[in-house]
Design a protein around this motif. Structure first.
Motif, short mmCIF file in Angstrom:
data_model
loop_
_atom_site.label_atom_id
_atom_site.label_comp_id
_atom_site.label_asym_id
_atom_site.label_seq_id
_atom_site.Cartn_x
_atom_site.Cartn_y
_atom_site.Cartn_z
N ARG A 60 0.84 -1.21 0.00
CA ARG A 60 0.00 0.00 0.00
C ARG A 60 0.87 1.25 0.00
O ARG A 60 0.54 2.25 -0.64
N HIS A 61 1.98 1.19 0.70
CA HIS A 61 2.91 2.34 0.73
C HIS A 61 3.52 2.56 -0.65
O HIS A 61 3.60 3.70 -1.12
N LEU A 62 3.93 1.49 -1.31
CA LEU A 62 4.46 1.61 -2.68
C LEU A 62 3.41 2.16 -3.63
O LEU A 62 3.71 2.92 -4.55
N ALA A 63 2.16 1.77 -3.41
CA ALA A 63 1.07 2.23 -4.27
C ALA A 63 0.85 3.73 -4.15
O ALA A 63 0.47 4.38 -5.13
N THR A 64 1.11 4.31 -2.98
CA THR A 64 0.91 5.76 -2.83
C THR A 64 1.86 6.54 -3.72
O THR A 64 1.58 7.69 -4.05
N PHE A 65 2.97 5.93 -4.10
CA PHE A 65 3.93 6.60 -4.99
C PHE A 65 3.80 6.12 -6.44
O PHE A 65 4.61 6.47 -7.29
N GLY A 66 2.78 5.30 -6.71
CA GLY A 66 2.52 4.87 -8.08
C GLY A 66 3.42 3.77 -8.59
O GLY A 66 3.44 3.50 -9.79
N LEU A 67 4.17 3.11 -7.71
CA LEU A 67 5.10 2.07 -8.14
C LEU A 67 4.43 0.73 -8.37
O LEU A 67 4.89 -0.08 -9.18
N VAL A 68 3.36 0.47 -7.64
CA VAL A 68 2.58 -0.76 -7.82
C VAL A 68 1.11 -0.38 -7.90
O VAL A 68 0.70 0.68 -7.45
N THR A 69 0.33 -1.30 -8.45
CA THR A 69 -1.10 -1.07 -8.57
C THR A 69 -1.83 -2.40 -8.50
O THR A 69 -1.21 -3.46 -8.60
N ASP A 70 -3.14 -2.34 -8.34
CA ASP A 70 -3.93 -3.57 -8.33
C ASP A 70 -3.84 -4.27 -9.68
O ASP A 70 -3.81 -3.61 -10.73
N TRP A 71 -3.82 -5.59 -9.65
CA TRP A 71 -3.83 -6.38 -10.88
C TRP A 71 -5.24 -6.87 -11.13
O TRP A 71 -5.85 -7.51 -10.27
N ASP A 72 -5.77 -6.56 -12.29
CA ASP A 72 -7.16 -6.92 -12.58
C ASP A 72 -7.31 -8.29 -13.23
O ASP A 72 -8.40 -8.69 -13.60
N GLY A 73 -6.22 -9.04 -13.34
CA GLY A 73 -6.30 -10.36 -13.96
C GLY A 73 -6.54 -11.49 -12.98
O GLY A 73 -6.57 -12.66 -13.38
N ALA A 74 -6.74 -11.17 -11.71
CA ALA A 74 -6.94 -12.21 -10.71
C ALA A 74 -8.28 -12.90 -10.91
O ALA A 74 -9.28 -12.25 -11.22
N THR A 75 -8.31 -14.21 -10.76
CA THR A 75 -9.56 -14.96 -10.90
C THR A 75 -10.30 -15.07 -9.58
O THR A 75 -11.49 -15.35 -9.56
N SER A 76 -9.61 -14.84 -8.48
CA SER A 76 -10.24 -14.91 -7.16
C SER A 76 -10.23 -13.53 -6.52
O SER A 76 -9.24 -12.81 -6.60
N LYS A 77 -11.32 -13.17 -5.89
CA LYS A 77 -11.42 -11.88 -5.21
C LYS A 77 -11.09 -12.01 -3.72
O LYS A 77 -11.19 -11.05 -2.97
N ARG A 78 -10.71 -13.20 -3.28
CA ARG A 78 -10.44 -13.41 -1.85
C ARG A 78 -9.17 -12.71 -1.41
O ARG A 78 -9.07 -12.28 -0.27
#
Length: 198
Positions: A60-78
């Motif tokens: 989450r910390h890396l995401a605040t700087f735009g280095l990582v993001t959610d991956w929408d290719g996951a088949t499971s939402k768990r």
């Protein structure tokens, strides 16, 4: 975010982002995502030496700087899946004292992470190579004289030369191709006219 450099690397210029990435677990997380693709905090945990909850916090910390993001290719939402926004990153040290300090901190962490790479390659990878690939491996420790502009131009030329190989997808590589790792250090030495040496 800028991907305008020859490799399509994520470019970092903010001191806060440099300092955030200088954390060993965050750097390990980003490198693993860049090399192996999307993963969950649980999947990353054994590779980066932290518990899934700690890994999740760092993601989450890396995401605040735009280095990582959610991956929408996951088949499971768990579980939440993450991906790196680019295959690599680069950074420039801002002119401020804070920026220089943050840049030095990140550079130090990166040097420390790479220090053992050649020895590990020699112990684990080199013995498994065939003679052709083994003969191509090696290192250079070359000293030369150049101005700052010439060194900048040389680095840009090297990047332009290898950029097509860096950006090539593994699945589109020709038969017989394999991953090659190139460690490049540019280490200018201070001159007699530098303030710290006079």
């Amino acid at each position: 975010m800028s991907l305008k450099n020859p490799y399509g690397d994520f470019e970092i210029t903010e001191p806060q982002a440099l300092r955030a990435l200088a954390h060993p677990v965050r750097l390990a997380i980003l490198e693993h995502l860049q090399r192996h693709g999307p993963a969950t905090a649980t999947g990353l945990s054994p590779h980066v030496g932290a518990t899934p909850s700690v890994v999740s916090w760092h993601l989450r910390h890396l995401a605040t700087f735009g280095l990582v993001t959610d991956w929408d290719g996951a088949t499971s939402k768990r579980e939440r899946w993450w991906q790196a926004v680019a295959r690599g990153f680069r950074f420039t040290a801002p002119d401020s004292a804070e920026g220089q300090s943050a840049s030095r901190q990140l550079r130090g962490e990166m040097f420390a992470r790479r220090a053992d790479v050649p020895q590990q390659w020699l112990l684990h990878d080199e013995p498994r190579l065939d003679d052709d690939w083994r003969a191509l491996a090696g290192m250079a420790d070359t000293r030369f004289v150049a101005t700052a502009d010439e060194l900048r131009q040389l680095e840009e030329s090297i990047e332009e030369l290898i950029a097509p190989y860096v950006r090539r997808k593994e699945e589109s590589a020709p038969d017989g191709a394999r991953i090659v790792r190139m460690l490049r250090y540019l280490l200018p030495e201070p001159g007699d006219d530098d303030p710290a040496t006079s």
